[in-house]
Design a protein around this motif. Structure first.
Motif, PDB file in Angstrom:
ATOM      1  N   MET A   1      42.622  44.904  34.205  1.00  0.00           N
ATOM      2  CA  MET A   1      41.665  45.699  34.481  1.00  0.00           C
ATOM      3  C   MET A   1      41.178  45.687  35.824  1.00  0.00           C
ATOM      4  SD  MET A   1      39.023  47.469  32.116  1.00  0.00           S
ATOM      5  CE  MET A   1      37.824  48.114  32.418  1.00  0.00           C
ATOM      6  N   VAL A   2      41.010  46.468  36.670  1.00  0.00           N
ATOM      7  CA  VAL A   2      40.588  46.366  38.148  1.00  0.00           C
ATOM      8  C   VAL A   2      38.921  46.395  37.912  1.00  0.00           C
ATOM      9  CG1 VAL A   2      40.659  47.206  40.385  1.00  0.00           C
ATOM     10  CG2 VAL A   2      42.705  47.574  38.985  1.00  0.00           C
ATOM     11  N   THR A   3      38.398  45.401  38.714  1.00  0.00           N
ATOM     12  CA  THR A   3      36.876  45.409  38.825  1.00  0.00           C
ATOM     13  C   THR A   3      36.443  45.867  39.868  1.00  0.00           C
ATOM     14  OG1 THR A   3      36.949  43.146  39.639  1.00  0.00           O
ATOM     15  CG2 THR A   3      36.961  43.486  37.222  1.00  0.00           C
ATOM     16  N   HIS A   4      35.226  46.080  40.242  1.00  0.00           N
ATOM     17  CA  HIS A   4      34.481  46.406  41.527  1.00  0.00           C
ATOM     18  C   HIS A   4      34.810  45.320  42.408  1.00  0.00           C
ATOM     19  CE1 HIS A   4      31.893  48.645  38.589  1.00  0.00           C
ATOM     20  NE2 HIS A   4      32.158  49.636  39.575  1.00  0.00           N
ATOM     21  N   ASP A  26      27.789  52.760  43.952  1.00  0.00           N
ATOM     22  CA  ASP A  26      27.941  54.227  43.742  1.00  0.00           C
ATOM     23  C   ASP A  26      27.434  55.369  44.778  1.00  0.00           C
ATOM     24  OD1 ASP A  26      25.266  53.108  43.827  1.00  0.00           O
ATOM     25  OD2 ASP A  26      24.491  53.974  41.811  1.00  0.00           O
ATOM     26  N   ILE A  27      27.607  54.813  45.892  1.00  0.00           N
ATOM     27  CA  ILE A  27      27.043  55.488  47.073  1.00  0.00           C
ATOM     28  C   ILE A  27      28.437  55.855  47.904  1.00  0.00           C
ATOM     29  CG2 ILE A  27      25.787  56.010  49.416  1.00  0.00           C
ATOM     30  CD1 ILE A  27      23.873  54.070  48.243  1.00  0.00           C
ATOM     31  N   PRO A  28      28.628  57.258  48.242  1.00  0.00           N
ATOM     32  CA  PRO A  28      30.081  57.709  48.832  1.00  0.00           C
ATOM     33  C   PRO A  28      30.252  56.524  50.208  1.00  0.00           C
ATOM     34  CG  PRO A  28      28.822  59.456  48.352  1.00  0.00           C
ATOM     35  CD  PRO A  28      28.053  58.177  47.977  1.00  0.00           C
ATOM     36  N   LEU A  29      31.513  56.107  50.235  1.00  0.00           N
ATOM     37  CA  LEU A  29      31.948  55.277  51.352  1.00  0.00           C
ATOM     38  C   LEU A  29      31.629  55.830  52.790  1.00  0.00           C
ATOM     39  CD1 LEU A  29      35.022  53.649  49.768  1.00  0.00           C
ATOM     40  CD2 LEU A  29      32.718  52.481  49.942  1.00  0.00           C
ATOM     41  N   ILE A  30      31.829  56.897  52.821  1.00  0.00           N
ATOM     42  CA  ILE A  30      31.533  57.674  54.142  1.00  0.00           C
ATOM     43  C   ILE A  30      30.136  57.620  54.375  1.00  0.00           C
ATOM     44  CG2 ILE A  30      31.862  59.987  55.222  1.00  0.00           C
ATOM     45  CD1 ILE A  30      34.328  58.931  54.848  1.00  0.00           C
ATOM     46  N   SER A  31      29.195  57.701  53.505  1.00  0.00           N
ATOM     47  CA  SER A  31      27.902  57.613  53.805  1.00  0.00           C
ATOM     48  C   SER A  31      27.333  56.193  54.132  1.00  0.00           C
ATOM     49  CB  SER A  31      27.033  58.190  52.574  1.00  0.00           C
ATOM     50  OG  SER A  31      27.195  59.504  52.336  1.00  0.00           O
ATOM     51  N   GLN A  32      28.173  55.314  53.848  1.00  0.00           N
ATOM     52  CA  GLN A  32      27.917  53.771  54.048  1.00  0.00           C
ATOM     53  C   GLN A  32      28.552  53.434  55.474  1.00  0.00           C
ATOM     54  OE1 GLN A  32      27.593  51.236  50.676  1.00  0.00           O
ATOM     55  NE2 GLN A  32      28.663  52.989  49.664  1.00  0.00           N
ATOM     56  N   GLY A  33      29.136  54.404  55.966  1.00  0.00           N
ATOM     57  CA  GLY A  33      29.602  54.073  57.621  1.00  0.00           C
ATOM     58  C   GLY A  33      31.235  53.995  57.689  1.00  0.00           C
ATOM     59  N   THR A  64      33.480  56.750  46.010  1.00  0.00           N
ATOM     60  CA  THR A  64      32.613  55.483  45.865  1.00  0.00           C
ATOM     61  C   THR A  64      33.465  54.415  45.329  1.00  0.00           C
ATOM     62  OG1 THR A  64      32.234  55.907  43.671  1.00  0.00           O
ATOM     63  CG2 THR A  64      30.730  56.884  45.248  1.00  0.00           C
ATOM     64  N   VAL A  65      32.899  53.051  45.474  1.00  0.00           N
ATOM     65  CA  VAL A  65      33.809  51.975  44.925  1.00  0.00           C
ATOM     66  C   VAL A  65      34.044  52.250  43.244  1.00  0.00           C
ATOM     67  CG1 VAL A  65      33.718  49.452  44.443  1.00  0.00           C
ATOM     68  CG2 VAL A  65      32.971  50.530  46.447  1.00  0.00           C
ATOM     69  N   ALA A  66      32.792  52.713  42.682  1.00  0.00           N
ATOM     70  CA  ALA A  66      33.002  53.264  41.165  1.00  0.00           C
ATOM     71  C   ALA A  66      34.243  54.012  41.190  1.00  0.00           C
ATOM     72  CB  ALA A  66      31.772  53.398  40.580  1.00  0.00           C
ATOM     73  N   ASP A  67      34.252  55.218  41.988  1.00  0.00           N
ATOM     74  CA  ASP A  67      35.108  56.258  41.653  1.00  0.00           C
ATOM     75  C   ASP A  67      36.706  55.490  41.610  1.00  0.00           C
ATOM     76  OD1 ASP A  67      33.589  58.261  41.529  1.00  0.00           O
ATOM     77  OD2 ASP A  67      33.668  58.793  43.727  1.00  0.00           O
ATOM     78  N   ILE A  68      36.870  54.705  42.774  1.00  0.00           N
ATOM     79  CA  ILE A  68      38.055  53.993  42.735  1.00  0.00           C
ATOM     80  C   ILE A  68      38.513  53.406  41.797  1.00  0.00           C
ATOM     81  CG2 ILE A  68      39.498  52.155  44.444  1.00  0.00           C
ATOM     82  CD1 ILE A  68      37.642  53.306  46.642  1.00  0.00           C
ATOM     83  N   VAL A  69      37.558  52.399  41.242  1.00  0.00           N
ATOM     84  CA  VAL A  69      37.769  51.708  39.779  1.00  0.00           C
ATOM     85  C   VAL A  69      38.185  52.275  38.626  1.00  0.00           C
ATOM     86  CG1 VAL A  69      36.529  49.874  38.308  1.00  0.00           C
ATOM     87  CG2 VAL A  69      36.135  49.674  40.754  1.00  0.00           C
ATOM     88  N   THR A  70      37.464  53.455  38.719  1.00  0.00           N
ATOM     89  CA  THR A  70      37.873  54.494  37.473  1.00  0.00           C
ATOM     90  C   THR A  70      39.344  54.913  37.558  1.00  0.00           C
ATOM     91  OG1 THR A  70      35.578  55.059  37.073  1.00  0.00           O
ATOM     92  CG2 THR A  70      37.170  56.422  36.230  1.00  0.00           C
ATOM     93  N   PHE A  71      39.684  55.322  38.677  1.00  0.00           N
ATOM     94  CA  PHE A  71      40.888  55.899  39.163  1.00  0.00           C
ATOM     95  C   PHE A  71      41.945  54.769  38.725  1.00  0.00           C
ATOM     96  CE2 PHE A  71      44.476  56.068  42.122  1.00  0.00           C
ATOM     97  CZ  PHE A  71      45.166  57.377  41.680  1.00  0.00           C
ATOM     98  N   LEU A  72      41.986  53.537  39.407  1.00  0.00           N
ATOM     99  CA  LEU A  72      42.863  52.393  39.269  1.00  0.00           C
ATOM    100  C   LEU A  72      42.992  52.090  37.688  1.00  0.00           C
ATOM    101  CD1 LEU A  72      42.143  50.330  42.384  1.00  0.00           C
ATOM    102  CD2 LEU A  72      44.052  52.032  41.892  1.00  0.00           C
ATOM    103  N   ASN A  73      41.847  52.358  36.739  1.00  0.00           N
ATOM    104  CA  ASN A  73      41.987  51.842  35.518  1.00  0.00           C
ATOM    105  C   ASN A  73      42.606  53.027  34.592  1.00  0.00           C
ATOM    106  OD1 ASN A  73      41.436  49.075  35.530  1.00  0.00           O
ATOM    107  ND2 ASN A  73      39.073  49.659  36.092  1.00  0.00           N
TER     108      ASN A  73
END
Length: 74
Positions: A1-4, A26-33, A64-73
């Motif tokens: 299981m992949v974590t944040h 939970d904030i889009p990575l593009i919005s974070q720079g 988002t990081v959360a989106d990536i985690v969900t996808f990888l799992n």
């Protein structure tokens, strides 16, 4: 299981332009720079680390990081 934390560690290794410690889950990575080059680098790093292909249409939904985690799992 992949974590944040696993994903954040991968982002550190991808040498993105925004300090990983400042990223919110939970904030889009593009919005974070992160820019489009950063995002491409991140997708390649994730593919290499987790041996999972990420098609362009999938990558566009991994905002988002959360989106990536969900996808990888999945």
């Amino acid at each position: 299981m992949v974590t944040h934390e696993d994903v954040l560690h991968t982002l550190e290794g991808a040498d993105v332009s925004t300090p990983v410690a400042d990223l919110k889950l939970d904030i889009p990575l593009i919005s974070q720079g992160l820019d489009s080059l950063d995002m491409a680098t991140v997708m390649l790093a994730l593919e290499a680390k987790y041996n999972k292909a990420i098609r362009p249409e999938q990558a566009s939904r991994l905002r988002t990081v959360a989106d990536i985690v969900t996808f990888l799992n999945s």
